[in-house]
Design a protein around this motif. Structure first.
Motif, PDB file in Angstrom:
ATOM      1  N   THR A 291       0.836  -1.206   0.000  1.00  0.00           N
ATOM      2  CA  THR A 291       0.000   0.000   0.000  1.00  0.00           C
ATOM      3  C   THR A 291       0.869   1.253   0.000  1.00  0.00           C
ATOM      4  OG1 THR A 291      -1.735  -1.200   1.182  1.00  0.00           O
ATOM      5  CG2 THR A 291      -1.877   1.198   1.190  1.00  0.00           C
TER       6      THR A 291
ATOM      7  N   ARG B 136       3.581   5.989  -5.541  1.00  0.00           N
ATOM      8  CA  ARG B 136       3.366   6.140  -6.992  1.00  0.00           C
ATOM      9  C   ARG B 136       2.314   7.199  -7.288  1.00  0.00           C
ATOM     10  NH1 ARG B 136       2.792   0.031  -8.177  1.00  0.00           N
ATOM     11  NH2 ARG B 136       4.938  -0.626  -8.088  1.00  0.00           N
ATOM     12  N   ALA B 137       1.222   7.179  -6.524  1.00  0.00           N
ATOM     13  CA  ALA B 137       0.138   8.147  -6.743  1.00  0.00           C
ATOM     14  C   ALA B 137       0.621   9.571  -6.475  1.00  0.00           C
ATOM     15  CB  ALA B 137      -1.051   7.807  -5.857  1.00  0.00           C
TER      16      ALA B 137
ATOM     17  N   GLN C  80       3.780   1.599  -1.299  1.00  0.00           N
ATOM     18  CA  GLN C  80       4.305   1.759  -2.656  1.00  0.00           C
ATOM     19  C   GLN C  80       3.241   2.369  -3.575  1.00  0.00           C
ATOM     20  OE1 GLN C  80       5.534  -1.885  -4.536  1.00  0.00           O
ATOM     21  NE2 GLN C  80       6.741  -0.821  -6.066  1.00  0.00           N
ATOM     22  N   SER C  81       2.006   1.963  -3.432  1.00  0.00           N
ATOM     23  CA  SER C  81       0.911   2.519  -4.240  1.00  0.00           C
ATOM     24  C   SER C  81       0.717   4.004  -3.945  1.00  0.00           C
ATOM     25  CB  SER C  81      -0.391   1.770  -3.971  1.00  0.00           C
ATOM     26  OG  SER C  81      -0.293   0.447  -4.392  1.00  0.00           O
TER      27      SER C  81
END
Length: 76
Positions: free
Chosen positions: A28, A34-35, A30-31
């Motif tokens: 999560t 990225r966002a 990492q997500s």
């Protein structure tokens, strides 16, 4: 916490994020990284973090350093 991150990323203003990846599982986090990086291409994103990967992704960094100053009592 995830709802707050999603709202910030969907807003059209400046994104202020205080430790956005803290207490998240690695996938999560990492997500979220990225966002934030994707949004930073279109808007101003200000992040306070200890996340080294997020720090390295920043194009401008400020480091806050706390320094103790000795204070002497002044007799009146």
């Amino acid at each position: 916490m995830r709802i707050g991150i999603a709202r910030a990323l969907l807003s059209h203003g400046v994104v202020l994020a205080d430790e956005p990846t803290a207490k998240l599982d690695p996938l999560t986090a990492q997500s979220v990284r990225r966002a934030l990086i994707e949004v930073a291409g279109q808007r101003l994103v200000i992040v306070a973090t200890h996340d080294e990967a997020l720090i390295q992704a920043a194009n401008l960094r400020f480091t806050l350093v706390l320094q103790q100053q000795s204070r002497k009592a002044v007799a009146a």
